[in-house]
Write an enzyme that holds these catalytic residues in place. Structure first.
Site, PDB file in Angstrom:
ATOM      1  N   ALA A   1       0.867  -1.176   0.000  1.00 28.17           N
ATOM      2  CA  ALA A   1       0.000   0.000   0.000  1.00 28.17           C
ATOM      3  C   ALA A   1       0.905   1.227   0.000  1.00 28.17           C
ATOM      4  CB  ALA A   1      -0.872  -0.012   1.246  1.00 28.17           C
TER       5      ALA A   1
ATOM      6  N   GLY B   1       0.724  -4.999   0.832  1.00 27.05           N
ATOM      7  CA  GLY B   1      -0.429  -5.043  -0.066  1.00 27.05           C
ATOM      8  C   GLY B   1      -0.103  -5.674  -1.413  1.00 27.05           C
TER       9      GLY B   1
ATOM     10  N   GLU C   1      -0.403  -9.281  -0.814  1.00 30.48           N
ATOM     11  CA  GLU C   1      -1.841  -9.513  -0.599  1.00 30.48           C
ATOM     12  C   GLU C   1      -2.599  -9.519  -1.932  1.00 30.48           C
ATOM     13  OE1 GLU C   1      -1.860  -6.301   2.432  1.00 30.48           O
ATOM     14  OE2 GLU C   1      -3.038  -7.720   3.622  1.00 30.48           O
TER      15      GLU C   1
ATOM     16  N   GLU D   1       4.396  -5.359   7.299  1.00 25.35           N
ATOM     17  CA  GLU D   1       3.609  -4.306   7.953  1.00 25.35           C
ATOM     18  C   GLU D   1       4.011  -4.050   9.402  1.00 25.35           C
ATOM     19  OE1 GLU D   1       2.387  -6.501   5.810  1.00 25.35           O
ATOM     20  OE2 GLU D   1       0.861  -5.585   4.549  1.00 25.35           O
TER      21      GLU D   1
END
Ligand code: CAA
Length: 259
Positions: free
Chosen positions: A66, A112, A115, A135
């Site tokens: 992200a 992300g 993911e 993270e």
């Protein structure tokens, strides 16, 4: 379709989607997520799309996570919304798509990014790529489904190790624990994904979609056996079932219509 952060091209029934923010290592900002949501919806509803290959621009990163800079001043509610909207519109949308998605992991798949790859139905990884969920180094946990999908793919012990240590793993290590389907040299990445989709293209489209739905029901604890029974029954109502059986009896290749 023209996008700011994606390149999207439909060729021979395969939709090629490249996340194109190379300077930010293809990090997922809000605009990129919105464009991904749009391209997923297009793939879902377009009969000509028989499968999707999702990759990142360049050879350094698939997606480095992200966009950290975008959420640096978020509070708890904003964080929760980020995860909820992202999961619903992109990550779950890919997993629930009737079209097979293959992640072609051309470099770092972190946070992300991993993911996103895990939301796809299959993963091919270039041999130089590194994968991880870092993270906790930011004081966060994965928010785009990583705690769930990593556990489904590699089991609780490995998932907890990867997430709590934030360690990156190599492509061969990822293959060994079942996180990716194949490791290939970078130049062969897209052709390996095409090889798989070219096989799927020869199969009955509605049966392919039904099979994906039933498998995803299994991993999401969503009445898998009942889903399979219902989907199996529906297949008998399709023209492609009649065609598949006729072709078998007549000793010829089936010509599926997707109906
Ligand atoms: N968000 C925003 N920008 C990012 C980024 C990210 N996730 N990852 C890299 N970039 C940017 C860098 O800021 C840098 O930009 P500038 O040139 O403007 O400074 C550019 O991409 C190149 O990155 P580096 O200089 O850091 O490249 P490197 O080769 O030294 O390191 C790396 C590569 C190891 C991948 C490193 O960039 C890195 O650790 N990135 C962050 C990975 C990460 O923590 N991802 C998880 C994000 S949080 C998340 O994803 C939450 C969630 O689950 C929803």
């Amino acid at each position: 379709m023209a996008y700011q952060n994606l390149i999207s091209e439909l060729k021979e029934n395969i939709l090629y989607v490249t996340i194109n923010r190379e300077k930010a290592l293809n990090a997922l900002n809000k605009d990129t997520l919105a464009e991904l949501a749009d391209v997923i919806a297009y793939a879902d509803k377009t009969d000509e799309v028989r499968g999707v290959i999702l990759t990142g621009a360049g050879e350094k990163a698939f997606v480095a996570g992200a966009d950290i800079k975008e959420f640096s001043d978020y509070n708890g509610k904003q964080g929760e919304d980020l995860a909820k909207i992202g999961q619903n519109q992109v990550f779950n949308a890919i997993e629930n798509s009737p079209k097979p998605f293959i992640a072609a992991i051309n470099g770092f798949a972190l946070g992300g990014g991993l993911e996103l790859a895990m939301a796809c139905h299959m993963r091919i990884v270039a041999d130089h790529a590194k994968l991880g969920l870092p993270e906790v180094t930011l004081g966060l946990i994965p928010g785009y489904g990583g705690t769930q999908r990593l556990t489904q793919l590699v089991g609780k012990g490995k998932a907890i190790e990867m997430i709590t240590t934030a360690s990156m793993i190599t492509a061969p290590a990822a293959e060994k624990i079942g996180l990716v389907n194949y490791v290939v040299p970078q130049p062969d990445l897209i052709s390996k994904a095409e090889e798989i989709l070219n096989l799927i293209k020869q199969r009955a489209p509605l049966a392919v979609s039904a099979a994906i739905k039933a498998v995803i029901a299994a991993v999401n604890n969503n009445n898998g056996y009942a889903t399979e029974i219902e989907a199996f029954g529906k297949c008998f109502e399709t023209a492609d079932f009649k065609e598949g059986v006729s072709a078998f009896v007549e000793k010829r290749k089936p010509n599926f219509s997707g109906k």
